[in-house]
Scaffold this active site. Structure first.
Site, PDB file in Angstrom:
ATOM      1  CG  PHE A   1      -1.866   1.251   1.128  1.00  0.00           C
ATOM      2  CD1 PHE A   1      -3.003   1.210   0.348  1.00  0.00           C
ATOM      3  CD2 PHE A   1      -1.558   2.423   1.786  1.00  0.00           C
ATOM      4  CE1 PHE A   1      -3.841   2.327   0.232  1.00  0.00           C
ATOM      5  CE2 PHE A   1      -2.374   3.533   1.683  1.00  0.00           C
ATOM      6  CZ  PHE A   1      -3.521   3.486   0.908  1.00  0.00           C
TER       7      PHE A   1
ATOM      8  CG  ASP B   1       5.970   3.906   1.495  1.00  0.00           C
ATOM      9  OD1 ASP B   1       5.926   4.644   2.498  1.00  0.00           O
ATOM     10  OD2 ASP B   1       4.987   3.725   0.749  1.00  0.00           O
TER      11      ASP B   1
ATOM     12  CE  LYS C   1      -0.179   7.074   6.391  1.00  0.00           C
ATOM     13  NZ  LYS C   1      -1.390   7.794   5.984  1.00  0.00           N
TER      14      LYS C   1
END
Length: 401
Positions: A141, A226, A255
């Site tokens: 994801f 990531d 984030k």
């Protein structure tokens, strides 16, 4: 209808149904706790998918944002501003890298990493134009743009969004042999999550990540990590890769970099890699804006103390010990994760992940399900041990009901 029901009905009537939130309407929050419009308090055990690593309303971050709001919030990249150089310098130092390319959202940062890898492949590695390949892992994801969903294996994220962007090879997560076999002279990068969050907090086999690092060096391929969810303290170290002593060619961050205050993301790499860009080839009006830089600078300063990484490590050990005790009794099939991050597989006979999440909400604890039977636990790193235990007690209550 109640205040909650009215708010939800209005939202459902006037917003696209691209999410299925739990039926709670948050009005305020502080630390690890949120309060809804009815005055009910809930322990936040999701932390905005790691965006709120430092808790709700963290005073250092709020004060940094307020101070910057009174000065300047946006210049665009048409001009320099007085927070930009410091932000890039400090973030690069935290990562042990040289150069930062700031963006806003995590998906934008992943797109930037893809573009960087391709341009590096053509201009530095010498891959023929239009032939660059990037290897990714199944069950990944990385976001929801059309390019990113092109290499997703999740039908929910991918279906009905074609035609899809070519140039990606998908191999099983944790399978180094498959990755080696997929590599060709046109492979420019491996893009991988050190821990797969959306897939259920999947930790790869020991030795896999060092193996990826060795393989990419051997084949002159960029290793892109990531760390949007796994990085910046969540796993008990600054980066999840730190647990295995691995340093990639490029970090993709987001984030928690914005402290839950503003969206901030970045690609961090060497000057040689990010140096492939020339003015006008890539950019963002809001990327690296003064407000974002002010907040992110405070995030970097907080991480440099090591305090939050240590809290995540110590409380994470406690979390995983307690969750481990739940396995073997028929209610929990497996627990995975690292630091203050766990995926808990609920026995199907007990209910779906969504049903367990709703029952926990009724007990005053907020988590989120994924992949049917899994719930994710990722509280803010500032949570107290007492509050963490309170939440775990509520989980036990739900599982034993």
């Amino acid at each position: 209808m109640s205040t909650t029901e009215n708010a939800i009905a209005s939202a459902e009537a006037h917003s696209a149904h691209n999410y299925h939130p739990l039926p709670v309407v948050v009005a305020s929050a502080e630390g690890a706790w949120m309060t809804d419009v009815e005055g009910r308090r809930y322990l936040d055990m999701l932390a905005g998918y790691s965006a709120l690593n430092f808790g709700h309303g963290n005073r250092r971050l709020i004060d940094a944002a307020k101070a910057q709001l009174d000065r300047v919030t946006l210049t665009s990249r048409a001009f320099y501003h007085d927070r930009f150089a410091e932000f890039c310098t400090e973030l690069a130092a935290l990562c042990g890298m040289e150069t930062v390319l700031p963006m806003n959202t995590g998906a934008e940062a992943v797109e930037t990493a893809v573009k960087t890898a391709r341009k590096w492949g053509y201009r530095v590695k010498g891959v023929p134009d239009g032939m660059a390949k990037i290897i990714v892992a199944s069950d990944n994801f990385h976001g929801r743009t059309t390019t990113i969903v092109s290499f997703s294996t999740d039908p929910e994220a991918r279906a009905d969004f074609g035609p899809y962007t070519p140039g990606f090879e998908i191999v099983p997560y944790g399978d180094l042999t498959a990755m080696r076999e997929a590599m060709t002279e046109n492979t420019v990068a491996v893009l991988i999550e050190p821990i797969q969050g959306e897939a259920g907090v999947l930790v790869p086999p020991a030795g896999y990540l060092p193996g990826v690092r060795e393989l990419t060096r051997e084949r002159n391929v960029l290793f892109i990590a990531d760390e949007i969810q796994s990085g910046l303290g969540r796993t008990g170290k600054t980066f999840a890769l730190d647990h295995e002593g691995v340093v990639p060619d490029m970090y993709v961050l987001g984030k928690a970099l914005g402290g839950g205050v503003v969206p901030v993301s970045a690609v961090v790499s060497s000057a040689d890699v990010l140096g492939v860009f020339r003015p006008g080839e890539h950019g963002s009006t809001f990327g690296g804006n003064p407000l974002a830089c002010a907040v992110a600078l405070e995030v970097v300063a907080m991480l440099r103390t090591g305090e939050y990484q240590q809290r995540a490590a110590e409380l994470g050990d406690h979390l995983h010990r307690e969750l481990g005790l739940l396995t073997g009794g028929g209610a929990v099939e497996a627990v995975r994760g690292r630091g203050l991050w766990a995926g808990v597989d609920i026995a199907p006979a007990l209910g779906t992940g969504r049903e367990i999440s709703e029952k926990l909400m009724e007990q005053g604890v907020l988590v989120k399900d994924t992949h049917g039977s899994t719930i994710r636990i990722a509280p803010p790193l500032v949570i107290s041990k007492e509050d963490l235990d309170w939440g775990l007690d509520r989980l036990r209550t739900v599982l034993s009901a």
